[in-house]
Design a protein around this motif. Structure first.
Motif, PDB file in Angstrom:
ATOM      1  N   VAL A 175       0.176  -6.905   5.187  1.00  0.00           N
ATOM      2  CA  VAL A 175       1.638  -6.941   5.318  1.00  0.00           C
ATOM      3  C   VAL A 175       2.172  -8.370   5.329  1.00  0.00           C
ATOM      4  CG1 VAL A 175       3.588  -6.270   6.778  1.00  0.00           C
ATOM      5  CG2 VAL A 175       1.611  -4.750   6.574  1.00  0.00           C
ATOM      6  N   THR A 176       1.598  -9.220   6.187  1.00  0.00           N
ATOM      7  CA  THR A 176       2.134 -10.581   6.332  1.00  0.00           C
ATOM      8  C   THR A 176       1.719 -11.495   5.182  1.00  0.00           C
ATOM      9  OG1 THR A 176       0.259 -11.151   7.760  1.00  0.00           O
ATOM     10  CG2 THR A 176       2.280 -10.449   8.844  1.00  0.00           C
ATOM     11  N   GLU A 177       0.696 -11.107   4.422  1.00  0.00           N
ATOM     12  CA  GLU A 177       0.280 -11.902   3.262  1.00  0.00           C
ATOM     13  C   GLU A 177       1.099 -11.520   2.026  1.00  0.00           C
ATOM     14  OE1 GLU A 177      -2.638 -11.715   6.325  1.00  0.00           O
ATOM     15  OE2 GLU A 177      -1.986 -10.042   5.068  1.00  0.00           O
ATOM     16  N   VAL A 178       1.234 -10.223   1.788  1.00  0.00           N
ATOM     17  CA  VAL A 178       1.889  -9.743   0.574  1.00  0.00           C
ATOM     18  C   VAL A 178       3.415  -9.698   0.726  1.00  0.00           C
ATOM     19  CG1 VAL A 178       2.147  -7.712  -0.930  1.00  0.00           C
ATOM     20  CG2 VAL A 178      -0.137  -8.451  -0.197  1.00  0.00           C
ATOM     21  N   GLY A 179       3.890  -9.401   1.953  1.00  0.00           N
ATOM     22  CA  GLY A 179       5.332  -9.269   2.177  1.00  0.00           C
ATOM     23  C   GLY A 179       6.146 -10.443   1.661  1.00  0.00           C
ATOM     24  N   PRO A 180       5.849 -11.676   2.118  1.00  0.00           N
ATOM     25  CA  PRO A 180       6.651 -12.812   1.667  1.00  0.00           C
ATOM     26  C   PRO A 180       6.506 -13.108   0.174  1.00  0.00           C
ATOM     27  CG  PRO A 180       4.838 -13.530   3.115  1.00  0.00           C
ATOM     28  CD  PRO A 180       4.883 -12.037   3.164  1.00  0.00           C
ATOM     29  N   GLU A 190      17.784 -10.076  -6.176  1.00  0.00           N
ATOM     30  CA  GLU A 190      18.455 -10.266  -4.887  1.00  0.00           C
ATOM     31  C   GLU A 190      17.458 -10.296  -3.725  1.00  0.00           C
ATOM     32  OE1 GLU A 190      21.556  -7.340  -4.461  1.00  0.00           O
ATOM     33  OE2 GLU A 190      22.506  -7.917  -6.345  1.00  0.00           O
ATOM     34  N   GLY A 191      16.162 -10.452  -4.054  1.00  0.00           N
ATOM     35  CA  GLY A 191      15.127 -10.343  -3.027  1.00  0.00           C
ATOM     36  C   GLY A 191      14.919  -8.879  -2.676  1.00  0.00           C
ATOM     37  N   VAL A 192      13.946  -8.595  -1.789  1.00  0.00           N
ATOM     38  CA  VAL A 192      13.652  -7.192  -1.482  1.00  0.00           C
ATOM     39  C   VAL A 192      12.968  -7.084  -0.115  1.00  0.00           C
ATOM     40  CG1 VAL A 192      11.333  -7.112  -2.532  1.00  0.00           C
ATOM     41  CG2 VAL A 192      12.777  -5.047  -2.546  1.00  0.00           C
ATOM     42  N   ASN A 193      13.228  -5.972   0.573  1.00  0.00           N
ATOM     43  CA  ASN A 193      12.486  -5.608   1.786  1.00  0.00           C
ATOM     44  C   ASN A 193      11.206  -4.911   1.335  1.00  0.00           C
ATOM     45  OD1 ASN A 193      14.625  -6.103   4.038  1.00  0.00           O
ATOM     46  ND2 ASN A 193      15.725  -4.923   2.498  1.00  0.00           N
ATOM     47  N   VAL A 194      10.082  -5.251   1.959  1.00  0.00           N
ATOM     48  CA  VAL A 194       8.782  -4.763   1.476  1.00  0.00           C
ATOM     49  C   VAL A 194       8.154  -3.845   2.527  1.00  0.00           C
ATOM     50  CG1 VAL A 194       6.586  -5.433   0.446  1.00  0.00           C
ATOM     51  CG2 VAL A 194       8.544  -7.010   0.341  1.00  0.00           C
ATOM     52  N   GLY A 195       8.047  -2.560   2.196  1.00  0.00           N
ATOM     53  CA  GLY A 195       7.473  -1.577   3.100  1.00  0.00           C
ATOM     54  C   GLY A 195       6.035  -1.252   2.747  1.00  0.00           C
ATOM     55  N   ARG A 206       3.335   6.448   8.828  1.00  0.00           N
ATOM     56  CA  ARG A 206       3.199   5.201   9.597  1.00  0.00           C
ATOM     57  C   ARG A 206       3.697   4.079   8.699  1.00  0.00           C
ATOM     58  NH1 ARG A 206       3.441   1.315  12.419  1.00  0.00           N
ATOM     59  NH2 ARG A 206       1.762   0.265  13.559  1.00  0.00           N
ATOM     60  N   LEU A 207       4.621   3.256   9.215  1.00  0.00           N
ATOM     61  CA  LEU A 207       5.299   2.275   8.364  1.00  0.00           C
ATOM     62  C   LEU A 207       5.379   0.904   9.032  1.00  0.00           C
ATOM     63  CD1 LEU A 207       7.139   1.799   5.778  1.00  0.00           C
ATOM     64  CD2 LEU A 207       9.080   2.292   7.293  1.00  0.00           C
ATOM     65  N   ARG A 208       5.147  -0.131   8.235  1.00  0.00           N
ATOM     66  CA  ARG A 208       5.455  -1.499   8.644  1.00  0.00           C
ATOM     67  C   ARG A 208       6.295  -2.126   7.527  1.00  0.00           C
ATOM     68  NH1 ARG A 208       0.752  -5.069  10.775  1.00  0.00           N
ATOM     69  NH2 ARG A 208       2.287  -5.707  12.333  1.00  0.00           N
ATOM     70  N   VAL A 209       7.245  -2.973   7.919  1.00  0.00           N
ATOM     71  CA  VAL A 209       8.167  -3.543   6.930  1.00  0.00           C
ATOM     72  C   VAL A 209       8.287  -5.048   7.105  1.00  0.00           C
ATOM     73  CG1 VAL A 209      10.523  -3.521   6.003  1.00  0.00           C
ATOM     74  CG2 VAL A 209       9.517  -1.400   6.902  1.00  0.00           C
ATOM     75  N   TRP A 210       8.110  -5.759   5.973  1.00  0.00           N
ATOM     76  CA  TRP A 210       8.440  -7.181   5.912  1.00  0.00           C
ATOM     77  C   TRP A 210       9.889  -7.259   5.438  1.00  0.00           C
ATOM     78  CZ3 TRP A 210       6.031 -11.699   7.251  1.00  0.00           C
ATOM     79  CH2 TRP A 210       6.646 -12.876   6.816  1.00  0.00           C
ATOM     80  N   GLU A 211      10.793  -7.651   6.337  1.00  0.00           N
ATOM     81  CA  GLU A 211      12.222  -7.623   6.011  1.00  0.00           C
ATOM     82  C   GLU A 211      12.666  -8.898   5.309  1.00  0.00           C
ATOM     83  OE1 GLU A 211      15.290  -6.057   8.485  1.00  0.00           O
ATOM     84  OE2 GLU A 211      13.847  -5.242   9.911  1.00  0.00           O
TER      85      GLU A 211
END
Length: 276
Positions: A175-180, A190-195, A206-211
């Motif tokens: 999550v923290t590697e791929v999200g950004p 416009e950028g994107v939120n990554v779930g 079960r969900l985690r989101v890089w906002e």
């Protein structure tokens, strides 16, 4: 004048809510970052202002991410504002004006609020994407071409852009590697939120989101809505499910009758203060 604020949270996704119905509030990006800073500021994922509404809405709501950028939607924040307005007016419903949308909020039991988030945007232009694609599974992968770690995520707009990767195990998902990396990918102008969604049952995700603009948060309301829609479109879940986030659970329903997404979860008031 000194301006009062309330510190609120929805499942640990936290907000500074500023009253701006009697005096305009126009913070610069630098001021937003200072308020949102957890080192010297008040500390929050998003800053919210309450402004006079037009038409039938009770209040106009604006959102800024911690990086200072104004954004079009925030599900957990909308739930918190709905609770505030209902408490102040002694009513069981409230209407929020958020950008071009009217969001209807209702009480849903002890400390719980439901928000009708409206219809999801499912066309590539709604997200938006840089080029035409089937948003059920867009052409995007992470890792080696012949053995990608992640691939073919769903894309959904909930008033803000989301991409949802389907993973086998949320605990090992990068999550923290791929999200950004995906947040600023050229495919999302416009950028994107990554779930990152792990389907545990037909009614449990079960969900985690890089906002976008905030990083990894305890919960993301619009992200939970987008994840359910993406899962339903792939036939992975039913139209109602419990979304298990780091900060707690949301119930999301994508109604067949009118295509609207309904989000239900808690809203909490932490403390009040005055902006420095």
């Amino acid at each position: 004048m000194s301006r009062p604020f309330l510190k609120m949270n929805g499942l640990g996704n936290d907000f500074v809510v500023v009253e701006a119905r009697s005096e305009p509030f126009a913070p610069s990006a630098e001021e937003v970052r200072a308020i949102a800073s957890r080192d010297g500021g008040i500390g929050c994922d998003q800053l919210i202002s309450l402004e006079p509404a037009a038409g039938e809405a009770d209040v106009r709501v604006r959102f800024w991410n911690a990086d200072g950028e104004e954004v079009g939607a925030c599900g957990n924040g909308s739930r918190c504002v709905g609770w505030l307005v209902m408490e102040a007016a002694g009513r069981d419903s409230a209407v929020l004006e958020v950008g071009e949308r009217l969001l209807r909020t209702t009480r849903a039991g002890d400390g719980l609020v439901s928000v009708d988030m409206g219809e999801p945007g499912l066309d590539w232009t709604d997200i938006p994407l840089e080029e035409p694609m089937d948003t059920r599974g867009i052409e995007l992968q992470v890792g080696p071409i012949d053995a990608p770690l992640l691939h073919t995520p769903g894309a959904v707009s909930m008033g803000n852009p989301h991409v949802v990767f389907f993973v086998d195990d949320i605990d090992t998902a990068p999550v923290t590697e791929v999200g950004p990396m995906i947040e600023h990918h050229r495919l999302f102008p416009e950028g994107v939120n990554v779930g990152f969604a792990q389907v545990k049952a037909r009614d449990h995700i079960r969900l985690r989101v890089w906002e976008r603009g905030a990083g990894l948060t305890q919960a993301c309301g619009t992200g939970a809505c987008a994840a359910l829609v993406a899962c339903v479109r792939r036939g992975l879940t039913d139209r109602t499910a419990r979304l298990e986030l780091d900060g707690g659970d949301l119930t999301i329903e994508w109604r067949a009758a009118d295509n609207h997404v309904i989000m239900t979860g808690p809203a909490s008031l932490d403390f009040s203060g005055t902006l420095p």
